[in-house]
Design a protein around this motif. Structure first.
Motif, mmCIF file in Angstrom:
data_model
loop_
_atom_site.group_PDB
_atom_site.id
_atom_site.type_symbol
_atom_site.label_atom_id
_atom_site.label_comp_id
_atom_site.label_asym_id
_atom_site.label_seq_id
_atom_site.Cartn_x
_atom_site.Cartn_y
_atom_site.Cartn_z
ATOM 1 N N UNK A 193 -8.953 -3.515 -10.940
ATOM 2 C CA UNK A 193 -9.705 -3.122 -9.750
ATOM 3 C C UNK A 193 -10.403 -4.330 -9.132
ATOM 4 N N UNK A 194 -10.892 -5.219 -9.959
ATOM 5 C CA UNK A 194 -11.514 -6.448 -9.446
ATOM 6 C C UNK A 194 -10.494 -7.285 -8.689
ATOM 7 N N UNK A 195 -9.290 -7.415 -9.246
ATOM 8 C CA UNK A 195 -8.229 -8.176 -8.570
ATOM 9 C C UNK A 195 -7.852 -7.531 -7.233
ATOM 10 N N UNK B 105 -13.033 7.267 -11.800
ATOM 11 C CA UNK B 105 -11.943 8.199 -11.539
ATOM 12 C C UNK B 105 -10.607 7.534 -11.868
ATOM 13 N N UNK B 106 -9.997 7.930 -12.994
ATOM 14 C CA UNK B 106 -8.765 7.290 -13.457
ATOM 15 C C UNK B 106 -7.613 7.431 -12.465
ATOM 16 N N UNK B 107 -7.486 8.563 -11.802
ATOM 17 C CA UNK B 107 -6.407 8.739 -10.831
ATOM 18 C C UNK B 107 -6.568 7.791 -9.649
ATOM 19 N N UNK B 108 -7.798 7.602 -9.183
ATOM 20 C CA UNK B 108 -8.043 6.645 -8.099
ATOM 21 C C UNK B 108 -7.716 5.231 -8.550
ATOM 22 N N UNK B 109 -8.040 4.922 -9.807
ATOM 23 C CA UNK B 109 -7.749 3.595 -10.356
ATOM 24 C C UNK B 109 -6.260 3.325 -10.273
ATOM 25 N N UNK B 110 -5.451 4.248 -10.738
ATOM 26 C CA UNK B 110 -3.994 4.049 -10.734
ATOM 27 C C UNK B 110 -3.435 3.895 -9.321
ATOM 28 N N UNK B 111 -4.045 4.567 -8.368
ATOM 29 C CA UNK B 111 -3.583 4.465 -6.990
ATOM 30 C C UNK B 111 -3.958 3.147 -6.322
ATOM 31 N N UNK B 112 -5.019 2.503 -6.788
ATOM 32 C CA UNK B 112 -5.492 1.263 -6.170
ATOM 33 C C UNK B 112 -4.935 0.001 -6.809
ATOM 34 N N UNK B 113 -4.451 0.100 -8.051
ATOM 35 C CA UNK B 113 -4.005 -1.084 -8.783
ATOM 36 C C UNK B 113 -2.557 -1.397 -8.436
#
Length: 149
Positions: free
Chosen positions: A31-33, A129-137
């Protein structure tokens, strides 16, 4: 590298203890990247707007090739700037004995600190929110191509 799964650490008295530390660390790093990448895209767009206002630069393709950014995975950092061997590169940013410093990159960042914070905040607030994480990475290394806006 794919997102690591939770690892079972141990079982005691019928209770299974699991650790999600690896998954959390991976999510935070990625997420930082992603936040750095989008911040860099925004800063580059602002730099190009400022560069276009300079005399004779409205349709000059050298302008696009003189700006670049790198989001590095290993070092976990962002590098953005103007190529040093271009006329609108470091000489224009820092100035020379023949021309004053224009501070295009510096001003593009300083004048947009609030927007950069908003961009960073959108990504880093997704940690819960793990689902949001997967969508942003994005799983790829990213270097800005020449001519990208």
């Amino acid at each position: 590298m794919a997102m690591p799964r939770s690892v079972v650490k141990f079982k005691r008295n019928g209770v299974e203890f699991t650790s999600s530390v690896d998954k959390a660390m991976y999510s935070i790093e990625e997420l930082s990247r992603a936040a750095l990448r989008d911040s860099a895209k925004y800063i580059r767009r602002e730099m190009l707007k400022r560069l276009r206002k300079l005399p004779g630069m409205k349709k000059n393709r050298r302008l696009y090739r003189s700006t670049q950014y790198w989001v590095r995975r290993k070092e976990s950092d962002l590098q953005i700037g103007l190529k040093h061997n271009t006329w609108y590169g470091a000489d224009s940013e820092l100035g020379t004995h023949k021309q004053p410093a224009r501070g295009i990159l510096r001003d593009s960042v300083y004048l947009n600190i609030d927007q950069i914070r908003i961009i960073q905040g959108q990504y880093l607030s997704a940690i819960a929110d793990e689902n949001r994480v997967r969508g942003l990475i994005s799983e790829e290394e990213f270097v800005s191509p020449d001519g990208e806006e």
